[in-house]
Design a protein around this motif. Sequence first.
Motif, short mmCIF file in Angstrom:
data_model
loop_
_atom_site.label_atom_id
_atom_site.label_comp_id
_atom_site.label_asym_id
_atom_site.label_seq_id
_atom_site.Cartn_x
_atom_site.Cartn_y
_atom_site.Cartn_z
N SER A 167 0.84 -1.20 0.00
CA SER A 167 0.00 0.00 0.00
C SER A 167 0.87 1.25 0.00
CB SER A 167 -0.93 0.00 1.22
OG SER A 167 -0.17 -0.13 2.41
N SER A 168 2.07 1.11 0.57
CA SER A 168 3.12 2.11 0.41
C SER A 168 4.41 1.34 0.15
CB SER A 168 3.26 3.01 1.64
OG SER A 168 3.59 2.23 2.79
N THR A 169 5.41 2.02 -0.40
CA THR A 169 6.70 1.37 -0.64
C THR A 169 7.64 1.78 0.47
OG1 THR A 169 6.39 1.33 -3.04
CG2 THR A 169 8.65 1.18 -2.23
N MET A 170 8.17 0.77 1.18
CA MET A 170 9.03 1.04 2.33
C MET A 170 10.40 0.42 2.13
SD MET A 170 6.44 0.59 5.57
CE MET A 170 7.61 1.45 6.63
N PHE A 171 11.42 1.15 2.55
CA PHE A 171 12.82 0.71 2.47
C PHE A 171 13.35 0.63 3.90
CE2 PHE A 171 16.84 0.82 -0.12
CZ PHE A 171 17.76 0.75 0.93
N LEU A 172 13.80 -0.55 4.32
CA LEU A 172 14.38 -0.74 5.65
C LEU A 172 15.78 -1.30 5.49
CD1 LEU A 172 11.10 -1.42 5.93
CD2 LEU A 172 11.78 -1.81 8.29
N TYR A 173 16.72 -0.78 6.26
CA TYR A 173 18.07 -1.30 6.18
C TYR A 173 18.79 -1.13 7.52
CZ TYR A 173 20.65 3.15 6.24
OH TYR A 173 21.21 4.33 6.62
N THR A 174 19.88 -1.88 7.67
CA THR A 174 20.75 -1.73 8.83
C THR A 174 22.20 -1.87 8.40
OG1 THR A 174 21.31 -2.55 11.04
CG2 THR A 174 20.63 -4.19 9.42
N THR A 175 23.06 -1.13 9.06
CA THR A 175 24.50 -1.30 8.90
C THR A 175 25.11 -1.68 10.24
OG1 THR A 175 24.82 1.08 9.24
CG2 THR A 175 24.71 0.30 6.95
N GLY A 176 24.28 -2.24 11.12
CA GLY A 176 24.75 -2.62 12.45
C GLY A 176 24.47 -1.58 13.51
N LEU A 177 23.85 -0.48 13.11
CA LEU A 177 23.53 0.59 14.06
C LEU A 177 22.03 0.70 14.29
CD1 LEU A 177 25.95 3.34 12.68
CD2 LEU A 177 26.33 1.81 14.63
N GLY A 178 21.34 -0.42 14.19
CA GLY A 178 19.89 -0.41 14.32
C GLY A 178 19.22 -0.39 12.96
N VAL A 179 17.93 -0.68 12.95
CA VAL A 179 17.15 -0.74 11.71
C VAL A 179 16.43 0.58 11.51
CG1 VAL A 179 15.30 -1.91 10.47
CG2 VAL A 179 16.87 -3.23 11.92
N THR A 180 16.54 1.12 10.31
CA THR A 180 15.91 2.40 9.98
C THR A 180 14.90 2.20 8.86
OG1 THR A 180 17.99 3.51 10.53
CG2 THR A 180 16.34 4.81 9.37
N SER A 181 13.76 2.85 8.96
CA SER A 181 12.66 2.68 8.02
C SER A 181 12.39 3.98 7.25
CB SER A 181 11.39 2.25 8.77
OG SER A 181 10.26 2.28 7.93
N PHE A 182 12.17 3.82 5.94
CA PHE A 182 11.83 4.94 5.07
C PHE A 182 10.59 4.59 4.27
CE2 PHE A 182 16.32 4.89 5.85
CZ PHE A 182 16.69 6.20 6.02
N THR A 183 9.80 5.58 3.94
CA THR A 183 8.61 5.39 3.11
C THR A 183 8.71 6.28 1.88
OG1 THR A 183 7.26 4.89 5.07
CG2 THR A 183 6.09 5.49 3.04
N LEU A 184 8.41 5.70 0.72
CA LEU A 184 8.50 6.45 -0.53
C LEU A 184 7.35 7.44 -0.64
CD1 LEU A 184 9.93 6.83 -3.28
CD2 LEU A 184 8.42 5.04 -4.19
N ASP A 185 7.69 8.69 -0.82
CA ASP A 185 6.70 9.73 -1.10
C ASP A 185 6.67 9.92 -2.61
OD1 ASP A 185 5.21 12.01 -1.52
OD2 ASP A 185 6.11 13.15 0.11
N PRO A 186 5.65 9.37 -3.29
CA PRO A 186 5.64 9.43 -4.76
C PRO A 186 5.52 10.85 -5.31
CG PRO A 186 3.56 8.57 -3.93
CD PRO A 186 4.48 8.67 -2.75
N SER A 187 5.04 11.79 -4.48
CA SER A 187 4.87 13.16 -4.97
C SER A 187 6.21 13.85 -5.19
CB SER A 187 4.02 13.97 -3.99
OG SER A 187 4.70 14.16 -2.76
N ILE A 188 7.25 13.42 -4.46
CA ILE A 188 8.57 14.01 -4.64
C ILE A 188 9.61 12.99 -5.09
CG2 ILE A 188 8.16 15.87 -2.99
CD1 ILE A 188 9.78 14.31 -0.93
N GLY A 189 9.18 11.71 -5.15
CA GLY A 189 10.08 10.67 -5.63
C GLY A 189 11.24 10.38 -4.70
N GLU A 190 11.00 10.49 -3.38
CA GLU A 190 12.06 10.27 -2.40
C GLU A 190 11.59 9.33 -1.29
OE1 GLU A 190 15.11 11.14 -2.47
OE2 GLU A 190 15.24 12.83 -3.86
N PHE A 191 12.53 8.48 -0.82
CA PHE A 191 12.29 7.72 0.40
C PHE A 191 12.52 8.67 1.58
CE2 PHE A 191 13.18 3.92 -2.24
CZ PHE A 191 12.10 3.14 -1.88
N CYS A 192 11.52 8.81 2.43
CA CYS A 192 11.61 9.74 3.55
C CYS A 192 11.65 8.97 4.87
CB CYS A 192 10.40 10.68 3.56
SG CYS A 192 10.29 11.69 2.06
#
Length: 205
Positions: A167-192
Amino acid sequence: MSLQTLDEVIILRQTAFPYAKGELSRLLMHIGLAGKIVSREINKAGLIDILGETGDTNIQGENVKKLDIYANEQFISALKSTNICAGIASEENDDIIILNEELSKNGQYVVCMDPLDGSSNIDVNVSVGTIFSIYRRISPVGTPIQKEDFLQPGNQQVAAGYIVYGSSTMFLYTTGLGVTSFTLDPSIGEFCLTEERLVSPETGN
């Protein structure tokens, strides 16, 4: 609250690694870019001829969907264009992809991925996703990568994450410093940035 994009957060956090030269940051940003492109095509499924199967099966014996191939091509292209990824292991390819370009051979990282996990859900409009894992190579820099670069234990990962196309596009990643979540805002074309230091509940189903 000020808006922070995926690229901004990645760059800000690279200072936490004393050996960082910006290469891992670039890899993560290119994965995010490919995710945006794949998300766009998934949202047009049904309007363009991208649903259904190709008639092939992958290495797991699963029927290959058209979007499997499209997603695979987009992520390979994005990683190849960084010139810092030495090789790729994808579920859609029978063998590792060795990037032999002069700059890529000097790359420090390899990427393992399933470009479109759960693709059997595509034709019924259910969520699918991308899974990725990044390792520092163990073969000598300047030479083509080897299978051993990919067959490292999980605790040797330098980054890992996934992208969910729902229903939304989400990007989650970790580099060992915890997990961070981003959601794609299609109006600006950016993961926020939407949430930091995500953890699994101690109890639950």
